[in-house]
Scaffold this motif. Structure first.
Motif, mmCIF file in Angstrom:
data_model
loop_
_atom_site.group_PDB
_atom_site.id
_atom_site.type_symbol
_atom_site.label_atom_id
_atom_site.label_comp_id
_atom_site.label_asym_id
_atom_site.label_seq_id
_atom_site.Cartn_x
_atom_site.Cartn_y
_atom_site.Cartn_z
ATOM 1 N N SER A 10 9.628 1.270 1.314
ATOM 2 C CA SER A 10 8.669 0.091 1.103
ATOM 3 C C SER A 10 9.224 -1.026 0.101
ATOM 4 N N ALA A 11 9.890 -0.337 -1.080
ATOM 5 C CA ALA A 11 10.016 -1.067 -2.204
ATOM 6 C C ALA A 11 11.370 -2.003 -1.891
ATOM 7 N N VAL A 12 12.273 -1.226 -0.824
ATOM 8 C CA VAL A 12 13.544 -1.802 -0.603
ATOM 9 C C VAL A 12 13.143 -3.067 0.369
ATOM 10 N N CYS A 13 12.388 -2.719 1.048
ATOM 11 C CA CYS A 13 11.793 -3.845 2.217
ATOM 12 C C CYS A 13 11.269 -4.899 1.435
ATOM 13 N N LEU A 14 10.684 -4.741 0.312
ATOM 14 C CA LEU A 14 10.033 -5.986 -0.220
ATOM 15 C C LEU A 14 10.997 -6.562 -1.153
ATOM 16 N N TRP A 15 12.122 -5.860 -1.644
ATOM 17 C CA TRP A 15 13.230 -6.475 -2.207
ATOM 18 C C TRP A 15 14.003 -7.431 -1.356
ATOM 19 N N ASN A 16 13.839 -6.825 -0.071
ATOM 20 C CA ASN A 16 14.775 -7.734 0.874
ATOM 21 C C ASN A 16 13.872 -8.952 1.289
ATOM 22 N N LEU A 17 12.752 -8.844 1.338
ATOM 23 C CA LEU A 17 11.585 -9.809 1.883
ATOM 24 C C LEU A 17 11.809 -10.977 0.525
ATOM 25 N N ALA A 18 11.746 -10.522 -0.407
ATOM 26 C CA ALA A 18 11.851 -11.157 -1.950
ATOM 27 C C ALA A 18 13.041 -12.342 -1.960
ATOM 28 N N CYS A 19 13.941 -11.849 -1.023
ATOM 29 C CA CYS A 19 15.203 -13.187 -0.746
ATOM 30 C C CYS A 19 14.700 -14.542 -0.519
ATOM 31 N N PRO B 269 2.329 -4.895 -10.251
ATOM 32 C CA PRO B 269 1.743 -3.556 -11.093
ATOM 33 C C PRO B 269 2.368 -2.412 -10.292
ATOM 34 N N ALA B 270 2.288 -2.499 -8.944
ATOM 35 C CA ALA B 270 2.550 -1.128 -8.286
ATOM 36 C C ALA B 270 4.009 -0.886 -8.318
ATOM 37 N N LEU B 271 4.948 -1.935 -8.339
ATOM 38 C CA LEU B 271 6.453 -1.746 -8.573
ATOM 39 C C LEU B 271 6.494 -1.351 -10.025
ATOM 40 N N GLU C 102 0.964 -1.322 -0.064
ATOM 41 C CA GLU C 102 -0.027 -0.075 -0.091
ATOM 42 C C GLU C 102 0.911 1.268 0.055
ATOM 43 N N LEU C 103 1.892 1.055 0.622
ATOM 44 C CA LEU C 103 2.795 2.356 0.831
ATOM 45 C C LEU C 103 3.515 2.753 -0.582
ATOM 46 N N LEU C 104 3.392 1.806 -1.496
ATOM 47 C CA LEU C 104 4.116 1.903 -2.937
ATOM 48 C C LEU C 104 3.185 3.063 -3.657
ATOM 49 N N GLY C 105 1.844 3.114 -3.242
ATOM 50 C CA GLY C 105 1.118 4.015 -3.921
ATOM 51 C C GLY C 105 1.191 5.476 -3.610
ATOM 52 N N ASP C 106 0.114 6.396 -3.973
ATOM 53 C CA ASP C 106 0.435 7.821 -3.871
ATOM 54 C C ASP C 106 0.302 8.420 -2.607
ATOM 55 N N ILE C 107 -0.037 7.409 -1.670
ATOM 56 C CA ILE C 107 -0.367 8.038 -0.260
ATOM 57 C C ILE C 107 1.152 8.389 0.390
ATOM 58 N N ALA D 226 12.587 -0.272 -6.884
ATOM 59 C CA ALA D 226 11.359 -0.911 -7.472
ATOM 60 C C ALA D 226 12.020 -1.932 -8.477
ATOM 61 N N CYS D 227 13.051 -1.647 -9.030
ATOM 62 C CA CYS D 227 13.685 -2.309 -9.958
ATOM 63 C C CYS D 227 14.315 -3.470 -9.376
ATOM 64 N N GLY D 228 15.113 -3.297 -8.299
ATOM 65 C CA GLY D 228 15.672 -4.410 -7.422
ATOM 66 C C GLY D 228 14.691 -5.244 -6.943
ATOM 67 N N ALA D 229 13.369 -4.835 -6.513
ATOM 68 C CA ALA D 229 12.387 -5.908 -6.098
ATOM 69 C C ALA D 229 12.086 -6.493 -7.190
ATOM 70 N N LEU D 230 11.678 -5.999 -8.307
ATOM 71 C CA LEU D 230 11.001 -6.823 -9.363
ATOM 72 C C LEU D 230 12.131 -7.754 -9.746
ATOM 73 N N GLY D 231 13.453 -7.430 -9.815
ATOM 74 C CA GLY D 231 14.411 -8.349 -10.100
ATOM 75 C C GLY D 231 14.536 -9.643 -9.236
#
Length: 682
Positions: A229-238, A253-255, A215-220, A270-275
């Protein structure tokens, strides 16, 4: 002893706090021993005075020299009758003060923790549990300050564990879910660092932390919130399971939308998380469907883009899918990727090499890579780049070497000698990639003589004894394609034993068994090794005998000749059964039983067994001989070879061309911020 005079609690502390907000004043205050006076106020003042002094120290702690002074200064704590240094005093405020003072102490710790050494000092002073209690008990403003402090402390690996053990993850996720935007962003920043710990990557999703991060990736959120938020998701996706959970929350889609964000650091995150998410096949499809591949192609072509290195890593993982290799090639991705081999940083050169290693699995894209002159550029990296970059370049060359034309160009560019040098480097990644390249080069007849001539056999044999399991595996395969069988005939027992182990591990598929058996001299040399009592040779022969045609060839080529020799010598297996050690006797017996599986071996086996009373007894001769006479397909006591491990370690690569894709494991760095904002209340 007369009591020593103590500094008075200054009535003008507000002016001191305000002055501490200006950089020149911070230095002057420290010079005039203002830090000592402020620490004394925190230790001994009223609640209001403690809060005010802590806020002043927060501002002063924006200067690293002042952080050190705060940590090293000692003042008397009147109520305890002892002296304490600055960090225990401030930790005490977060632990036993009222809420405004506790919050001020948390802000001060956040700024002190910008110094890596002081992160450990705060933890040693038991500073983490009080911050977690603030997360549970304070209003949102206090929770935000505590989150900032915990985030900075969690730059230290041990503190990542301590925060989790203190119960810090759940209240941080609660703040992420329900707090104001600034608090949610502070929580995301703390979780960014905590998620670099493997166990925490499991705990954060268990606390339902993924959805509020998405949710934090959005406009809010602000740019800082989106990045955190994106980097946290990047780390979690390990964590492989998290890649599924993150995608299920519509993060992709948000990333992808953030790839077009105006701030480079947001695009990079965002690119790191998608990768990392792209390590999962279904996620690669989703990224491509939302135009993520196309956007990354635009980014990698931008000569001024500061996030191109991360984009290369993401493209490497996208290129694990064959249709995306085609898409990248058709979108003009090859020229900028190849260009990085000569213009990028060592890390970017490694990422480009990894991308090429995956892309060349597509024949058309491989041709485009060749047209761009990739091989000479990879050779330059092979010879002069840092080890990690050289290993990535060797991995790309290994895949290119599966193609005959590419193999010839690698040889022309002096690739064999450079690969030999990498084999001797002692770097596991270099050895594995170089051995795999040698294995693929050795498929072609011209190279089979060139490899020994440049010392390749000696280097490969050395890796067989000293390298990692993967390097040993590839080295054994390369030697099998050149001269591994010849090593069985060496007088050097270590070389002979190493070769026998390697053949054992390679003889895994039916194709490999037949290939080894058909190699001139293979059975003959194995028989000679068996005569010397080499256990690995016996085990290898038994494994080869599981293939019917190989079993016949083994019998025909002398491993089990009739007992008609003028000199009365027993054949190697029967000899080892009678006179070898316990392991040799058992292995020889198993090998003879396995050989009986092939009908073509039965006449010779019948003669051998019938002529040897001890062997006949061990084989339960009457029953065994009846089976031989009837030509039954299933031999007495046949046991299949074990799963994936043999005498020398891991299972083998195939003898054919071996393409290996690369999963690029990009890493993030700890988030270090000044934590608390400047506090200036006149």
């Amino acid at each position: 002893m007369e009591p020593q005079p103590r500094p008075s609690v200054a009535a003008d502390d507000r002016r001191l706090r305000g002055a501490a907000a200006a950089q020149p004043s911070r230095v002057e205050i420290a010079r005039l021993r203002g830090i000592y006076k402020l620490l004394y106020m925190v230790a001994n003042g009223s609640e209001d005075e403690r809060e005010t002094a802590a806020n002043a120290l927060t501002n002063l702690a924006r200067n690293d020299r002042n952080r050190q002074i705060i940590a090293e200064d000692s003042v008397e704590v009147v109520r305890k009758g002892t002296k304490e240094k600055g960090i225990p005093i401030i930790v005490g405020l977060t632990d036993d003060g009222l809420d405004p003072g506790r919050v001020a102490g948390a802000k001060c710790i956040a700024n002190l923790a910008c110094n890596s050494g002081l992160q450990e000092e705060v933890a040693r002073s038991s500073g983490i549990p009080p911050l977690v209690r603030i997360l549970h008990e304070s209003e949102f403003g206090g929770k935000e300050s505590a989150a900032g402090a915990l985030g900075n402390l969690a730059c230290n690996d041990d503190n990542k564990v301590l925060v989790a053990e203190a119960g810090g993850i759940e209240p941080l996720v609660s703040l992420l879910q329900d707090g104001p935007i600034s608090g949610r962003e502070s929580a995301a920043g703390a979780l960014w660092n905590l998620a670099m710990n493997e166990d925490n990557r499991v705990a954060i999703p268990q606390a339902d932390g993924i959805r509020p991060l998405v949710e934090l990736l959005g406009d809010i959120s602000t740019e800082a919130g989106k990045e955190a938020s994106a980097v946290c998701l990047w780390n979690l996706a390990c964590n492989a399971d998290n890649r599924v959970l993150i995608a299920a929350e519509s993060a992709i889609p948000a990333l992808v939308r953030l790839l077009s964000h105006g701030e480079s650091k947001v695009r990079k995150a965002a690119c790191g998380a998608l990768g990392k998410l792209a390590l999962l096949g279904e996620n690669r499809k989703e990224i491509h469907r939302h135009q993520g591949t196309a956007r990354m192609m635009e980014m990698v072509k931008d000569p001024h883009g500061t996030e191109r290195e991360v984009v290369l890593s993401a493209l490497t993982n996208l290129a694990l899918s064959s249709h995306l290799r085609t898409a990248i090639g058709n979108a003009g991705g090859v020229p900028p990727i190849v260009e990085f081999l000569s213009t990028g940083t060592p890390a970017a050169q490694a990422s480009a090499s990894n991308a090429i290693a995956n892309l060349v699995c597509n024949a058309q894209v491989k041709d485009k890579i060749m047209e761009q002159g990739a091989i000479p550029l990879l050779m330059v990296l092979l010879r002069g780049a840092p080890e990690a970059t050289a290993a990535a370049a060797a991995g790309a060359l290994a895949n290119l070497a599966c193609d005959k034309a590419c193999s010839a160009e690698i040889i022309r560019e002096g690739g064999l000698q450079a690969l030999c040098d990498l084999l001797a480097s002692g770097h596991a990644g270099c050895q594995e990639a170089a051995a795999r390249a040698m294995m693929n080069l050795s498929l072609y007849d011209d190279n089979k003589t060139a490899i020994p001539e440049c010392g390749g056999d000696a280097a490969l044999v050395w890796v067989l004894g000293e390298g990692s399991p993967a390097a040993r595996q590839a080295s054994a395969a390369a030697l099998t394609n050149t001269s591994l069988v010849l090593l069985l005939g060496e007088e050097d027992e270590l070389a002979m034993d190493t070769a026998a182990k390697a053949l054992y591990n390679l003889a895994w598929t039916e194709e490999a068994k037949q290939l080894i058996t058909n190699e001139p001299g293979a059975v003959e040399h194995l028989s000679d090794c068996i005569a010397l009592g080499n256990l690995n040779a016996i085990m290898t022969l038994r494994r080869l005998a599981e293939h019917e045609a190989s079993a016949v060839a083994i019998a025909q080529e002398g491993a089990l000749p009739p007992l008609a020799s003028q000199k009365g010598a027993l054949p190697p297996l029967a000899s080892q059964f009678r006179s070898g050690g316990e392991a040799q006797r058992k292995a020889a017996l198993d090998c003879i039983k396995t050989l009986a599986n092939a009908p073509g071996t039965k006449p010779m086996l019948s003669e051998v067994v019938g002529s040897d009373p001890e062997l006949r007894k061990a084989l339960k001769a009457n029953k065994f001989m009846k089976k031989l006479a009837k030509g039954l397909a299933q031999p007495f006591g046949l046991r299949r070879s074990p799963g994936a491990k043999g005498a020398g370690g891991g299972g083998p690569d195939e003898h054919s061309a071996h393409l290996e894709t690369v999963e690029k494991d990009t890493e993030t760095v700890n988030k270090v911020g000044v934590g608390a904002r400047e506090v200036v209340n006149y």
